[in-house]
Design a protein around this motif. Sequence first.
Motif, short mmCIF file in Angstrom:
data_model
loop_
_atom_site.label_atom_id
_atom_site.label_comp_id
_atom_site.label_asym_id
_atom_site.label_seq_id
_atom_site.Cartn_x
_atom_site.Cartn_y
_atom_site.Cartn_z
N ILE A 151 0.81 -1.13 -0.05
CA ILE A 151 -0.32 -0.17 -0.05
C ILE A 151 0.61 1.51 -0.13
O ILE A 151 1.93 1.30 0.72
N LYS A 152 0.03 2.07 -0.53
CA LYS A 152 1.65 3.43 -0.90
C LYS A 152 0.94 4.45 0.22
O LYS A 152 -0.60 4.51 1.58
N PHE A 153 2.13 5.55 1.36
CA PHE A 153 1.82 5.19 2.62
C PHE A 153 0.55 6.88 2.68
O PHE A 153 0.28 6.67 3.20
N GLY A 154 0.68 7.56 0.98
CA GLY A 154 0.03 8.46 1.57
C GLY A 154 -1.71 8.00 1.67
O GLY A 154 -2.38 8.74 2.00
N ALA A 155 -2.50 7.29 0.42
CA ALA A 155 -3.32 6.35 0.78
C ALA A 155 -3.51 5.58 2.12
O ALA A 155 -4.34 5.95 2.90
N PHE A 156 -2.76 5.30 2.43
CA PHE A 156 -2.68 4.79 3.70
C PHE A 156 -2.89 5.64 5.15
O PHE A 156 -3.94 5.58 6.04
N VAL A 157 -2.49 6.92 4.92
CA VAL A 157 -2.69 7.67 5.87
C VAL A 157 -4.18 8.28 5.66
O VAL A 157 -4.75 8.74 7.01
N LEU A 158 -4.17 8.41 5.10
CA LEU A 158 -5.78 9.50 4.48
C LEU A 158 -6.37 7.82 4.91
O LEU A 158 -7.59 8.27 5.84
N ILE A 401 -16.44 1.37 1.46
CA ILE A 401 -16.90 2.85 0.37
C ILE A 401 -15.74 3.62 0.77
O ILE A 401 -15.40 4.72 0.15
N LEU A 402 -14.61 3.32 2.17
CA LEU A 402 -13.44 4.58 2.20
C LEU A 402 -12.43 4.18 1.29
O LEU A 402 -12.07 4.85 0.73
N PHE A 403 -12.33 2.31 1.32
CA PHE A 403 -11.56 2.73 0.14
C PHE A 403 -12.05 3.57 -1.25
O PHE A 403 -11.09 3.76 -1.77
N THR A 410 -6.44 8.98 -4.86
CA THR A 410 -4.90 8.66 -4.29
C THR A 410 -4.84 7.32 -4.97
O THR A 410 -5.33 6.72 -4.09
N LYS A 411 -4.11 6.84 -5.47
CA LYS A 411 -4.52 5.46 -5.42
C LYS A 411 -3.33 4.93 -4.81
O LYS A 411 -2.87 5.23 -3.93
N MET A 412 -3.85 3.98 -4.42
CA MET A 412 -3.99 2.89 -3.41
C MET A 412 -2.86 2.04 -3.17
O MET A 412 -1.70 1.25 -2.45
N THR A 421 10.62 -3.64 -6.15
CA THR A 421 12.47 -2.78 -4.76
C THR A 421 12.35 -3.48 -3.40
O THR A 421 12.98 -3.54 -2.84
N GLY A 422 11.00 -3.47 -3.47
CA GLY A 422 10.85 -2.62 -1.47
C GLY A 422 10.34 -1.65 -1.92
O GLY A 422 10.31 -0.76 -1.71
N MET A 423 8.83 -0.96 -0.26
CA MET A 423 8.26 0.14 -0.02
C MET A 423 9.44 0.50 0.72
O MET A 423 9.20 2.03 0.71
N ASP A 424 10.33 -0.07 0.92
CA ASP A 424 11.18 1.12 2.39
C ASP A 424 11.75 1.82 1.56
O ASP A 424 11.47 2.83 1.74
N ILE A 425 12.30 1.08 0.08
CA ILE A 425 12.94 2.10 -0.60
C ILE A 425 12.01 3.05 -1.64
O ILE A 425 12.79 4.60 -1.91
N GLY A 426 11.39 1.98 -2.36
CA GLY A 426 10.16 3.23 -3.13
C GLY A 426 9.29 4.04 -2.18
O GLY A 426 8.86 5.40 -2.70
N GLU A 427 9.20 4.36 -1.19
CA GLU A 427 8.34 4.89 -0.39
C GLU A 427 8.83 6.08 0.43
O GLU A 427 8.11 6.83 1.34
#
Length: 463
Positions: A151-158, A401-403, A410-412, A421-427
């Motif tokens: 999951i992308k971090f920005g989408a996760f936060v929202l 609904i929230l999803f 923003t794409k989740m 590559t891994g979410m650590d590097i990517g995000e």
Amino acid sequence: MKKLWSILTMSAMCLALTASIAFAADDAAGAIDTGDTAWVLISAALVFLMTPGLAFFYGGMVRSKNVLSTIMHSFFIVAMISVEWVILGYAMTFGSDIGGFIGSLDKIGLAGVGLQVMEGGTIPELAFVAFQCMFAVITPALITGAFAERIKFGAFVLFILLWAIFIYNPMAHWVWGGGFLAELGALDFAGGLVIHILSGVSGLTICILLGKRRGYGKVPMLPHHLPMTVLGAALLWFGWFGFNAGSALGANGLAANAFVTTQAAAAMATVSWVVCEWLHHGKPTILGAASGCVAGLVAITPAAGFVAPMPAVIIGLVGGIVCYFAVAVVKAKFGYDDSLDAFGVHGIGGTWGAIATGLWCSTDINPAGADGLFYGSADTLIAQLISIVVAYALAIVGTYILFKIVNTITKMRADENEEITGMDIGEHGERAYNQSLVTADSMLTATVESFATAKEMKPVNAK
């Protein structure tokens, strides 16, 4: 001599005046009990520790390229939801009831909440605010185990912020804040309905909507650091005493009962999970033992302050078995990618615990509770079953609904390259382990993942 007597008399009068002022101050303070207040504040600190513990528990179970992003989920939630709770969450949950569905905003920003004793209690309301804040924090953190590594971090936060406001706060009000489920007679001592069912079922919903991790079922996705996971499980077990025994809101007999039932259920579930795994796979594992203890803790949570120790042992026994079955059999059969078994442990364990509360609860343990089916009344069990259905419905519909809303903004789902590559590097642009040499094993893993993605997997984008 006369002067000496005058000095002594004046001193005695000052001492008496000081004492009367002190007693008057005690009377003005009301019925605040320092022992109860200390226990609740300590319990709040114990529950706080559970979320970093959860970060380690989940972090050890993911691949090394995703460990920081997984830990970041829990750590950031501690900060974000604490702010949300002070500004809005407490008011929505424990403000004046509106039609049994939500609290009014009369306590927004903790307006009117201060050092005064809670009505019918022995602690200042701010101590209760702090304790409940930690519950609001850990609940959405549990969901993160279901969608880890994709999951992308920005989408996760929202998503998490909206989930806390529109799903957790209303459900907590329905059960704990004087809402319609409380009026129905639902019992949830420390969060089986509000925390574990809600988070586990929401986790299952979002992991299905996101889709499986790239290469799932084709590429090995083994835990990268089991000692970290065991450390996390130990911190969770330790903090859970505050979670359950602290929900007595006082240093009293009910807290002692919840403490013992918590230990009994967790221990029994650890044994039953390991035995099931041993019989099923031929090897007892430390990951199984850690998962079993958490399953038992989840199962006893709604019942801890309503049942005696021996029923707690049974609750733990069954909890370890049903959660193992959900993780090792049901997930494999249906093929959903609940990365770290948030639903299998929390959703299923919480469901069993809520049912078990309706079977073994007793007014001999807690006069403020009710008698369950095995003590002559079916009413509580019926209320529990209705509440379970409500929790499932809210979690599924609300998360869906929230999803859709968040995914429109923003794409989740993470990009293909980010996942490989891994979410650590990517995000986050960082890695947990700085390695000067690329090992043959890491090269092989990356090659296999890339091959599996290119040849067998279609790009998965949440729609």
